[in-house]
Design an enzyme around this catalytic site. Structure first.
Site, PDB file in Angstrom:
ATOM      1  N   HIS A 201       0.878  -1.278   0.088  1.00 55.31           N
ATOM      2  CA  HIS A 201      -0.182  -0.023   0.024  1.00 55.31           C
ATOM      3  C   HIS A 201       0.686   1.175  -0.017  1.00 55.31           C
ATOM      4  CE1 HIS A 201       0.713  -0.586   4.286  1.00 55.31           C
ATOM      5  NE2 HIS A 201       0.767   0.741   4.340  1.00 55.31           N
TER       6      HIS A 201
HETATM    7  C1  UD1 Z   1      -2.331   5.202   5.355  1.00 53.64           C
HETATM    8  C2  UD1 Z   1      -1.215   5.925   5.888  1.00 53.64           C
HETATM    9  C3  UD1 Z   1       0.033   4.991   6.029  1.00 53.64           C
HETATM   10  C4  UD1 Z   1      -0.302   3.715   6.596  1.00 53.64           C
HETATM   11  C5  UD1 Z   1      -1.530   3.032   5.912  1.00 53.64           C
HETATM   12  C6  UD1 Z   1      -1.974   1.846   6.604  1.00 53.64           C
HETATM   13  C7  UD1 Z   1      -0.839   8.350   5.650  1.00 53.64           C
HETATM   14  C8  UD1 Z   1      -0.318   9.368   5.025  1.00 53.64           C
HETATM   15  N1  UD1 Z   1      -0.679   7.157   5.409  1.00 53.64           N
HETATM   16  O1  UD1 Z   1      -2.003   5.008   3.912  1.00 53.64           O
HETATM   17  O2  UD1 Z   1       1.213   5.419   6.636  1.00 53.64           O
HETATM   18  O3  UD1 Z   1       0.615   2.825   6.526  1.00 53.64           O
HETATM   19  O4  UD1 Z   1      -2.669   4.057   6.271  1.00 53.64           O
HETATM   20  O5  UD1 Z   1      -2.936   0.931   5.975  1.00 53.64           O
HETATM   21  O6  UD1 Z   1      -1.512   8.881   6.816  1.00 53.64           O
HETATM   22  N2  UD1 Z   1      -9.356   4.204   1.041  1.00 53.64           N
HETATM   23  C9  UD1 Z   1     -10.588   3.459   1.091  1.00 53.64           C
HETATM   24  N3  UD1 Z   1     -11.542   3.056   2.472  1.00 53.64           N
HETATM   25  C10 UD1 Z   1     -10.764   3.322   3.365  1.00 53.64           C
HETATM   26  C11 UD1 Z   1      -9.226   3.891   3.381  1.00 53.64           C
HETATM   27  C12 UD1 Z   1      -8.689   4.491   2.120  1.00 53.64           C
HETATM   28  O7  UD1 Z   1     -11.118   3.171  -0.082  1.00 53.64           O
HETATM   29  O8  UD1 Z   1     -11.344   2.790   4.483  1.00 53.64           O
HETATM   30  C13 UD1 Z   1      -8.556   4.494  -0.144  1.00 53.64           C
HETATM   31  C14 UD1 Z   1      -9.341   5.871  -0.528  1.00 53.64           C
HETATM   32  O9  UD1 Z   1      -9.184   5.790  -2.025  1.00 53.64           O
HETATM   33  C15 UD1 Z   1      -8.105   6.691  -0.002  1.00 53.64           C
HETATM   34  C16 UD1 Z   1      -6.931   5.907  -0.182  1.00 53.64           C
HETATM   35  O10 UD1 Z   1      -7.448   4.648   0.114  1.00 53.64           O
HETATM   36  O11 UD1 Z   1      -7.790   7.911  -0.790  1.00 53.64           O
HETATM   37  C17 UD1 Z   1      -5.650   6.124   0.393  1.00 53.64           C
HETATM   38  O12 UD1 Z   1      -6.028   6.276   1.930  1.00 53.64           O
HETATM   39  P1  UD1 Z   1      -5.233   7.086   3.187  1.00 53.64           P
HETATM   40  O13 UD1 Z   1      -5.567   6.940   4.446  1.00 53.64           O
HETATM   41  O14 UD1 Z   1      -4.904   8.617   2.506  1.00 53.64           O
HETATM   42  O15 UD1 Z   1      -3.777   6.568   3.018  1.00 53.64           O
HETATM   43  P2  UD1 Z   1      -3.402   4.961   3.016  1.00 53.64           P
HETATM   44  O16 UD1 Z   1      -2.745   4.663   1.882  1.00 53.64           O
HETATM   45  O17 UD1 Z   1      -4.408   4.142   3.512  1.00 53.64           O
HETATM   46  N1  UDP Z   2      -3.443  -6.398   8.390  1.00 47.40           N
HETATM   47  C1  UDP Z   2      -4.753  -6.983   8.812  1.00 47.40           C
HETATM   48  N2  UDP Z   2      -5.245  -7.335   7.387  1.00 47.40           N
HETATM   49  C2  UDP Z   2      -4.558  -7.073   6.401  1.00 47.40           C
HETATM   50  C3  UDP Z   2      -3.239  -6.799   6.327  1.00 47.40           C
HETATM   51  C4  UDP Z   2      -2.856  -6.179   7.205  1.00 47.40           C
HETATM   52  O1  UDP Z   2      -5.300  -7.118   9.789  1.00 47.40           O
HETATM   53  O2  UDP Z   2      -5.380  -7.323   5.160  1.00 47.40           O
HETATM   54  C5  UDP Z   2      -2.754  -6.079   9.730  1.00 47.40           C
HETATM   55  C6  UDP Z   2      -1.326  -6.383  10.111  1.00 47.40           C
HETATM   56  O3  UDP Z   2      -1.357  -7.645  10.736  1.00 47.40           O
HETATM   57  C7  UDP Z   2      -1.056  -5.440  10.961  1.00 47.40           C
HETATM   58  C8  UDP Z   2      -1.484  -4.333  10.462  1.00 47.40           C
HETATM   59  O4  UDP Z   2      -2.475  -4.512   9.798  1.00 47.40           O
HETATM   60  O5  UDP Z   2      -1.184  -5.601  12.316  1.00 47.40           O
HETATM   61  C9  UDP Z   2      -0.518  -3.326   9.617  1.00 47.40           C
HETATM   62  O6  UDP Z   2      -1.148  -2.232   8.997  1.00 47.40           O
HETATM   63  P1  UDP Z   2      -0.846  -1.876   7.661  1.00 47.40           P
HETATM   64  O7  UDP Z   2       0.011  -2.584   6.764  1.00 47.40           O
HETATM   65  O8  UDP Z   2      -2.176  -1.147   7.125  1.00 47.40           O
HETATM   66  O9  UDP Z   2      -0.121  -0.428   8.139  1.00 47.40           O
HETATM   67  P2  UDP Z   2       1.396  -0.070   8.471  1.00 47.40           P
HETATM   68  O10 UDP Z   2       1.903  -1.104   9.395  1.00 47.40           O
HETATM   69  O11 UDP Z   2       2.408  -0.248   6.983  1.00 47.40           O
HETATM   70  O12 UDP Z   2       1.492   1.243   8.684  1.00 47.40           O
END
Ligand code: UD1
Ligand code: UDP
Length: 359
Positions: A201
């Site tokens: 992601h």
């Molecule tokens: C965010 C965090 C990242 C973290 C990740 C964990 C920031 C800058 N990034 O990234 O550090 O590792 O979460 O998963 O805070 N979206 C959906 N549904 C949701 C959430 C997101 O469809 O419930 C889609 C939307 O299109 C959105 C995109 O995902 O624009 C990105 O979501 P966003 O929260 O901005 O960043 P992540 O890539 O999820």
């Molecule tokens: N995780 C989950 N379901 C998934 C992928 C990840 O529950 O399909 C859990 C994973 O085990 C860990 C956390 O989500 O506990 C990590 O979150 P993510 O990778 O979204 O964010 P990051 O750690 O990179 O910020």
């Protein structure tokens, strides 16, 4: 003492759950969900599984550009803070909600505690690195998860008295729920061949068409009769795969929606190898002793390499294919490592710090 926890994105929930639990007998708590993640599979599902109480407030911020999302959290959270006036705010990790809440708290004169302070990739092109550095600058209490945290913070002028090396709260959750995950059947009907578990992601991978195309090509090349590829897809990544017509290239892989924590852990512990760009997944595989290839040029979590079986790998087809094959060929069952203070008790050490403050 009244403490407000701010959570917003998937990895925050695993980190906050043990802290909320450990503070329960000591303080009054409020749980503020910013709404950064809002899909059921990215948020709600974790509250039941992790035993987190329903948030007292959901700010409903949702998605947006960095500025829009950060600003929305700041505006909404300021209103809620003025109404609540907690004595402390606890923020987690490195997402936009973390920095936004920390800025608001510090400007209102409400002290901020940062759980997972001091991690540094030294790569300012990552939005998370900017969030980490700035959050640590305004925090009054900095709880570090690994040995490198304190020296990183001292280098940025953070006073020693504010830093507490408590260990890894994400591992507290894993230690607590591992027995349940062990008993759990796999969430997908997998065959009898080894499988690689994939998560992706990070903007640096999925927002670049060339890089995402290379990664998808590598997965397509690896999937076959002798190896399955299991890929629960983050919504950000799914959107890019659809935009660039890459989803159909994954028809040979077992793709899925994002999984719940227990289902994902059940897969992680049985995977031959995990291919990821997640911060938390690097830590969980390190603790479990499962080999992990991290699709990034750097990591802010060096303990996963020093103690665990994490290795960095570029997002290039040949490198990925060769890297995966090397791990599978060399695979010897290794005993899970012992990582300093990744012992299931980090949140208790955090609670002990607050107990001293409240006394
Ligand atoms: C965010 C965090 C990242 C973290 C990740 C964990 C920031 C800058 N990034 O990234 O550090 O590792 O979460 O998963 O805070 N979206 C959906 N549904 C949701 C959430 C997101 O469809 O419930 C889609 C939307 O299109 C959105 C995109 O995902 O624009 C990105 O979501 P966003 O929260 O901005 O960043 P992540 O890539 O999820
Ligand atoms: N995780 C989950 N379901 C998934 C992928 C990840 O529950 O399909 C859990 C994973 O085990 C860990 C956390 O989500 O506990 C990590 O979150 P993510 O990778 O979204 O964010 P990051 O750690 O990179 O910020």
């Amino acid at each position: 003492m009244k403490i407000a926890h701010v959570i917003g994105a998937r990895p925050n929930f695993m980190k906050a759950a043990p802290v909320v639990r450990a503070l329960l007998p000591l303080v009054v708590q409020r749980l503020i969900h910013t709404g950064q993640h809002y899909d059921r599979a990215m948020s709600e599902v974790f509250f039941t599984e992790l035993g987190l109480p329903t948030p007292d407030v959901n700010l409903g911020v949702g998605s947006g550009s960095h500025a829009a999302q950060t600003a929305q959290v700041m505006l909404q959270f300021e209103r809620s803070l003025i109404a609540e006036r907690p004595d402390w705010i606890i923020v987690y990790g490195d997402v936009n909600s973390t920095l936004a809440a920390a800025l608001v708290g510090s400007k209102l004169g409400i002290p901020v505690a940062h759980v997972e302070a001091g991690l540094r990739s030294y790569d300012r092109t990552m939005p998370e690195e900017v969030n980490r550095v700035l959050t640590d600058q305004v925090a009054e209490l900095l709880f570090t998860s690994e040995e490198q945290g304190a020296p990183n913070l001292r280098r940025e002028g953070v006073a020693d008295a504010k830093i507490h090396f408590v260990g890894n709260v994400m591992i507290d959750t894993l230690v607590r729920l591992l027995p349940e995950a062990e008993r759990r059947p796999l969430p997908l009907p997998l065959g009898h061949v080894p499988f690689v578990l994939v998560t992706l992601h990070r903007a640096g991978n999925v927002d670049h068409r060339d890089t995402l195309t290379e990664i998808v090509a590598a997965l397509g090349q690896l999937a076959g009769d002798e190896l399955e590829i299991v890929f629960p897809i983050h919504p950000r990544t799914r959107a890019r795969l659809v935009d660039w017509q890459l989803l159909q290239e994954l028809s040979c892989c077992r793709i899925a929606e994002p999984l719940g924590y227990l289902d994902f852990l059940a897969l992680q512990m049985r995977a031959a190898l995990v291919l990821t760009d997640s911060g938390g997944v690097q830590e969980e595989t390190a603790y479990l002793g499962v080999p992990c290839l991290t699709l990034r040029p750097n990591t802010e979590r060096p303990a996963t390499i020093v103690y665990g079986r994490n290795r960095l790998i570029p997002g290039e087809r040949q490198a990925i294919v060769a890297g995966v094959k090397r791990v599978l060929d060399d695979s010897i069952a290794a005993k899970p490592p012992s990582i300093p203070l990744w012992d299931g008790h980090a949140a208790e050490r955090i609670a002990a710090v607050f107990a001293r403050l409240a006394a």
